[in-house]
Write an enzyme that holds these catalytic residues in place. Structure first.
Site, short mmCIF file in Angstrom:
data_model
loop_
_atom_site.label_atom_id
_atom_site.label_comp_id
_atom_site.label_asym_id
_atom_site.label_seq_id
_atom_site.Cartn_x
_atom_site.Cartn_y
_atom_site.Cartn_z
N SER A 32 0.83 -1.22 0.00
CA SER A 32 0.00 0.00 0.00
C SER A 32 0.86 1.26 0.00
O SER A 32 0.62 2.20 -0.77
CB SER A 32 -0.97 0.00 1.19
OG SER A 32 -0.29 -0.25 2.40
N HIS B 197 -2.03 -8.86 1.82
CA HIS B 197 -1.73 -7.61 2.54
C HIS B 197 -2.92 -7.31 3.48
O HIS B 197 -3.24 -8.13 4.34
CB HIS B 197 -1.47 -6.52 1.48
CG HIS B 197 -0.88 -5.24 2.00
ND1 HIS B 197 -0.26 -5.11 3.21
CD2 HIS B 197 -0.83 -3.99 1.44
CE1 HIS B 197 0.15 -3.86 3.37
NE2 HIS B 197 -0.20 -3.16 2.32
N HIS C 110 5.52 -12.81 7.40
CA HIS C 110 5.76 -11.41 7.02
C HIS C 110 6.96 -11.33 6.10
O HIS C 110 7.89 -12.12 6.22
CB HIS C 110 6.01 -10.53 8.26
CG HIS C 110 5.75 -9.08 7.98
ND1 HIS C 110 6.71 -8.24 7.49
CD2 HIS C 110 4.62 -8.34 8.10
CE1 HIS C 110 6.19 -7.03 7.34
NE2 HIS C 110 4.92 -7.06 7.69
N ARG D 126 2.77 -4.96 16.74
CA ARG D 126 1.39 -4.47 16.60
C ARG D 126 0.41 -5.55 17.06
O ARG D 126 -0.66 -5.26 17.58
CB ARG D 126 1.12 -4.09 15.13
CG ARG D 126 2.03 -2.98 14.61
CD ARG D 126 1.85 -2.75 13.12
NE ARG D 126 2.16 -3.96 12.34
CZ ARG D 126 1.99 -4.07 11.02
NH1 ARG D 126 1.54 -3.05 10.32
NH2 ARG D 126 2.31 -5.19 10.39
N ASP E 151 -2.52 -8.57 11.42
CA ASP E 151 -3.85 -9.01 11.01
C ASP E 151 -4.34 -10.25 11.77
O ASP E 151 -5.51 -10.61 11.67
CB ASP E 151 -3.85 -9.29 9.51
CG ASP E 151 -3.51 -8.04 8.71
OD1 ASP E 151 -4.07 -6.98 9.03
OD2 ASP E 151 -2.66 -8.13 7.81
#
Ligand code: HAX
Length: 434
Positions: free
Chosen positions: A241, A271, A317, A326, A372
């Site tokens: 992105s 993604h 990743h 995160r 995610d």
């Protein structure tokens, strides 16, 4: 003009000086080489971009302007000690490298409030798209349609100087960011709440206002939204992105074009769409075993996924080689506010099992969870059960980071991106000669 413009005006000349000096004195220094495997393998690890807003270390994770996630959450201004920071304060940090005062946050928040009215034609555009179109498509379409408002495009037509590009970019960024949650929430209420939009507030901060417009008023959810927007904002500039944003912007396409492109990249399952896919995977697991599954059941389910040729969403990743901080920040939120939630408990148990399964499987270079793997469980707990919307939440947050990145691209006068391609035949001939 707000304080942010004055601040940027004062720091840009010094950054320009640093970059000019580096290019002049060290322009021929080799920083990175590229192998054939890297060319065919998505340019993984090739250092070919500059990003000053954030840096991703494979083992430590993200730092925003040099600060880790816990440091960022601790030092940014917030409404009270228990609250999570205001996302606009985080944006100031990304843009300037400095922690804003409450006065600066208020000023920036006022800027956003004064720019949040969405032109009526955008509602017509969204309403003209079939309601079962994916929410990300509706969102990106709305952003693109708003391009009509770009100040940069208008200034460029009038002949603005290159050194001044950053000014209309900053204006476009504030205009667009202020409206993004309003448009996203409209799409949410259109699709899932029978077309019942909620007006934006002119007092709530950007994060809490988004929660309010979606129809969720609890203090806990508003704090989760603030945390979510900060965590998902910036992840240096090589991810799909962010890179789509840089690439499109490098042709001097304005911010509306580049953010729409960023959202299109985010919409892919490898993604940002992984947040939707991951919760669906977790819910499928719970449905199959009638509740919170045991570790043995999770292991079986994970192998079924892998053996059918699919990836386990939320794990792996391209850069990270450890648990994504995160993920950890979201886990800490869950342990504090929803420790007994069955979906969270399942996510927690998956964390105990899947890394070992992926290690045994032997393909993924990083067996650990990414951002995610956790976000959907938190949304689900507070009633946002519509998994199709999860990537839109990510999109609003990601725009915060990539808008800051691209303002700096224009301030530092980055060139149009144009890497060189080679043919497979040329590579074969090259290695044959060696
Ligand atoms: N499950 C199964 N296989 C996986 C895997 C996973 N979670 N992660 C990687 N692999 C596989 C790859 O598909 C690849 O297989 P092939 O050799 O057959 O192509 C192999 O392991 C090597 O891949 P890698 O080098 O470890 O990973 P990449 O850098 O190529 O890709 C991805 C990174 C994130 C795309 C990958 O780990 C993946 O597909 N994960 C699941 C989807 C996901 O969670 N995406 C979100 C990532 C974070 C993010 O951007 N959020 O927005």
């Amino acid at each position: 003009m707000g304080l942010i413009v004055d601040k940027m005006e004062s720091i840009i000349p010094q950054w320009r000086g640093r970059v000019k000096k580096l290019i002049k004195e060290h322009g021929d220094t080799v920083l990175s080489e590229v192998t054939i495997a890297q060319i065919y393998g998505g340019m993984r690890g090739v250092k070919g971009l500059v990003c000053d807003t954030s840096y991703l270390d494979p083992y430590e994770g993200i730092r925003f302007r040099g600060y880790t996630i816990p440091e960022t959450l601790k030092m940014l201004p917030k409404e009270n000690e228990k609250a999570y920071p205001y996302p606009v304060g985080h944006w100031y940090l990304l843009l300037t490298g400095e922690v804003p005062t409450q006065e600066i946050v208020d000023d920036l928040q006022n800027e956003f409030h004064s720019r949040q009215v969405v032109p009526k034609y955008i509602w017509d555009v969204i309403d003209s798209v079939p309601i079962d179109t994916h929410p990300m498509t509706q969102f990106s379409t709305a952003v693109l349609a708003l391009q009509r408002e770009s100040l940069f495009a208008k200034e460029y037509e009038k002949g603005i100087k290159k050194t001044e590009y950053w000014r209309p970019f900053l204006e476009d960024a504030m205009n667009l960011l202020a409206k993004l949650p309003v448009m996203a929430a409209y799409i949410y209420r259109r699709i899932y709440k029978s077309y019942t939009p909620i007006e934006p507030s002119s007092t709530l901060d950007w994060g809490a206002n988004f929660a309010h417009m979606m129809g969720y008023e609890s203090v806990e959810y508003k704090n989760l939204m603030r945390l979510y927007l900060i965590l998902h904002s910036d992840h240096e500039s090589g991810n799909v992105s962010a890179h789509a944003n840089h690439l499109v912007s490098s042709a001097l396409s304005d911010l509306y074009y580049s953010i729409s492109a960023a959202l299109d990249g985010l919409a892919g399952p490898l993604h940002g769409l992984a947040n939707q896919e991951c919760l669906k995977w977790v819910l499928g697991l719970m449905e199959k075993f009638n509740g919170v599954p045991t570790e043995e059941q999770i292991e079986k389910f994970a192998w079924e996924t892998l053996n059918s040729g699919q990836v386990i969403p939320g794990y792996g990743h391209a850069v990270l080689r450890k648990t994504d901080p995160r993920y950890t920040a979201q886990r800490e939120f869950a342990l504090k506010y929803l420790p007994d939630d069955p979906v969270f408990q399942t996510v927690s148990n998956v964390y105990k099992v899947v890394p070992d399964v992926l290690k045994k499987h032997g393909k993924a270079k990083n067996p650990w969870p990414n951002v995610d793997a956790h976000s959907g469980a938190l949304q689900y707990h507070y009633g946002i059960v519509e998994t199709g919307f999860y990537t839109v939440l990510f999109g609003v947050a990601r725009a915060l980071g990539v808008a800051a990145e691209v303002i700096w691209d224009r301030a530092l006068g980055f060139s149009i991106e144009r890497p060189k391609s080679v043919t497979t035949k040329q590579i074969e001939e090259f290695v044959a000669k060696k």
